[in-house]
Design a protein around this motif. Structure first.
Motif, mmCIF file in Angstrom:
data_model
loop_
_atom_site.group_PDB
_atom_site.id
_atom_site.type_symbol
_atom_site.label_atom_id
_atom_site.label_comp_id
_atom_site.label_asym_id
_atom_site.label_seq_id
_atom_site.Cartn_x
_atom_site.Cartn_y
_atom_site.Cartn_z
ATOM 1 N N ASN A 21 -5.087 21.183 -2.327
ATOM 2 C CA ASN A 21 -3.630 21.309 -2.341
ATOM 3 C C ASN A 21 -3.077 21.273 -3.759
ATOM 4 N N ALA A 22 -3.704 20.483 -4.618
ATOM 5 C CA ALA A 22 -3.241 20.399 -6.004
ATOM 6 C C ALA A 22 -3.409 21.727 -6.729
ATOM 7 N N GLU A 23 -4.464 22.475 -6.410
ATOM 8 C CA GLU A 23 -4.651 23.788 -7.043
ATOM 9 C C GLU A 23 -3.618 24.797 -6.564
ATOM 10 N N ARG A 24 -3.123 24.621 -5.356
ATOM 11 C CA ARG A 24 -2.092 25.529 -4.843
ATOM 12 C C ARG A 24 -0.734 25.261 -5.483
ATOM 13 N N ASN A 25 -0.517 24.014 -5.911
ATOM 14 C CA ASN A 25 0.773 23.653 -6.516
ATOM 15 C C ASN A 25 0.526 22.639 -7.631
ATOM 16 N N PRO A 26 -0.003 23.100 -8.765
ATOM 17 C CA PRO A 26 -0.417 22.168 -9.822
ATOM 18 C C PRO A 26 0.721 21.354 -10.415
ATOM 19 N N ARG A 27 1.895 21.938 -10.543
ATOM 20 C CA ARG A 27 2.996 21.168 -11.129
ATOM 21 C C ARG A 27 3.419 20.028 -10.214
ATOM 22 N N VAL B 185 0.848 -1.190 0.000
ATOM 23 C CA VAL B 185 0.000 0.000 0.000
ATOM 24 C C VAL B 185 0.881 1.235 0.000
ATOM 25 N N THR B 186 0.740 2.083 -1.023
ATOM 26 C CA THR B 186 1.434 3.370 -1.016
ATOM 27 C C THR B 186 0.517 4.420 -0.377
ATOM 28 N N GLY B 187 1.115 5.492 0.141
ATOM 29 C CA GLY B 187 0.309 6.513 0.808
ATOM 30 C C GLY B 187 -0.415 5.981 2.024
ATOM 31 N N ALA B 188 0.228 5.062 2.746
ATOM 32 C CA ALA B 188 -0.445 4.329 3.820
ATOM 33 C C ALA B 188 -0.731 5.164 5.054
ATOM 34 N N LEU B 189 -0.105 6.330 5.181
ATOM 35 C CA LEU B 189 -0.348 7.169 6.347
ATOM 36 C C LEU B 189 -1.404 8.241 6.088
ATOM 37 N N HIS C 275 -2.423 1.645 -4.710
ATOM 38 C CA HIS C 275 -1.682 2.900 -4.855
ATOM 39 C C HIS C 275 -2.568 4.077 -4.444
ATOM 40 N N LEU C 276 -2.283 4.635 -3.255
ATOM 41 C CA LEU C 276 -3.090 5.728 -2.713
ATOM 42 C C LEU C 276 -2.356 7.060 -2.697
ATOM 43 N N ALA C 277 -1.052 7.055 -2.873
ATOM 44 C CA ALA C 277 -0.274 8.285 -2.750
ATOM 45 C C ALA C 277 -0.687 9.301 -3.809
ATOM 46 N N SER C 278 -1.085 10.494 -3.362
ATOM 47 C CA SER C 278 -1.459 11.563 -4.306
ATOM 48 C C SER C 278 -1.579 12.879 -3.560
ATOM 49 N N LEU C 279 -1.649 13.958 -4.321
ATOM 50 C CA LEU C 279 -1.937 15.284 -3.783
ATOM 51 C C LEU C 279 -3.404 15.572 -4.078
ATOM 52 N N PRO D 282 -8.161 14.551 7.236
ATOM 53 C CA PRO D 282 -8.168 14.673 5.788
ATOM 54 C C PRO D 282 -6.925 15.411 5.314
ATOM 55 N N GLY D 283 -6.647 15.316 4.012
ATOM 56 C CA GLY D 283 -5.356 15.800 3.519
ATOM 57 C C GLY D 283 -5.428 16.882 2.476
#
Length: 318
Positions: A82-88, A6-10, A74-78, A179-180
């Motif tokens: 948060n993605a709108e604050r740093n799209p790249r 599992v990625t992004g497990a935390l 695979h859970l790891a992501s932005l 939440p993240g």
């Protein structure tokens, strides 16, 4: 599934999913990974934990091969706000991490799951009973990466035979992990503030209806989908799933059944409101129901009762 990485497990989903997977498949058969070390004794002392940066394929491959896993979740992501604050950065993590883990799944012949989102829809998508197959033109980097991710998983299935599967999750509500940085985070915050302060200021405006789901139902949906016969899966990488649709005032109304003095007011965050306005009011989950028996246990009222009880206990305010 027998041995699972599992990625992004935390993260919000990963914390509860890892616990459930270990309960179901055995503690040592679930390898939790994240970009940061586990420092809370929650995962590390109850089973294998490895620090993995999903933007580096070699690290994912090393851990998958070391533990001889047969499945990657695979859970790891932005997430959306948060993605709108740093799209790249969001593109690098969401798409770079996805293709890296897909490559590992291809090279080692592994089953593969990654979540999509209602963020994959956009303003031109039908708002009510949003179909399984419909027009997708999201206006956020998060949504763009989710549409591209659905298509990339389709490609790896059709081109390389990787057994890819996925769900378009709505807003997920949980009392265990915070939440993240998502647009629907208010649906978690409102319960904590109700218990602690008997008041909450919503950053989403009144009348904004969005799909939601309690985390136990989301975890069950992942496991059920991953255990299903692959021959039944026609929409394997992007199933619409939802438990109910609600606006901030709907949460407040149910909370007042338990906390009559609870007050809700509004201070709208323009960035997250624009994102929320681009998403559907309510999606159609019938494809998931018909193809692999998707179901939920919690509606808004049952979820609210459980959330308030669990948060009260967690905060020691009984």
């Amino acid at each position: 599934m027998k041995r699972i990485l599992v990625t992004g497990a935390l993260g919000q989903i990963g914390t509860e999913l890892v616990a459930k997977l270990r309960e179901t498949y055995g503690t040592m058969n679930v390898i939790a990974t994240d970009i940061r070390a586990c420092d809370a004794n929650v995962i590390e002392k109850k089973g294998p934990f490895e620090v993995v940066d999903v933007t580096e394929e070699a690290g994912i491959y090393y851990v998958a091969a070391k533990y001889q896993v047969d499945t990657i979740i695979h859970l790891a992501s932005l997430l959306s706000a948060n993605a709108e604050r740093n799209p790249r950065l969001a593109w690098n993590i969401n798409m770079g991490g996805l293709i890296n883990t897909l490559e590992v799944a291809r090279e080692l012949n592994l089953k593969f799951f990654t979540p999509s989102s209602i963020g994959a829809f956009g303003p031109s998508t039908p708002k009510n009973l949003t179909p399984q197959n419909t027009f997708q033109r999201p206006t956020t980097m998060y949504g763009l990466s989710k549409v591209a991710g659905e298509l990339l998983c389709d490609y790896y299935f059709k081109r390389f035979g990787v057994d890819t599967r996925g769900l378009r999750f709505p807003g997920l509500i949980s009392y265990i992990a915070p939440p993240g940085g998502g647009t629907t985070d208010y649906a978690v915050e409102i319960y904590y503030h109700a218990v602690k302060n008997k008041a909450y200021t919503s950053y989403i405006k009144e009348g904004t209806t969005l799909d939601m789901m309690y985390m136990p139902d989301a975890i069950n949906a992942i496991i059920t989908l991953m255990e299903e016969n692959p021959e039944k899966l026609l929409h394997r990488n992007a199933y619409n799933v939802s438990a109910f649709s609600a606006a901030p005032e709907d949460f407040a109304a149910i909370i007042r059944k338990y906390i009559p003095t609870f007050k809700l007011d509004y201070q709208v965050d323009p960035t997250r409101q624009v994102i929320a306005d681009s998403w559907p009011n309510a999606i159609d989950s019938s494809a998931a129901v018909n193809e692999w028996g998707f179901r939920v246990e919690y509606d808004l009222e049952k979820l609210t009762k459980d959330m308030l009880e669990k948060i009260t206990g967690k905060l020691g305010m009984e």
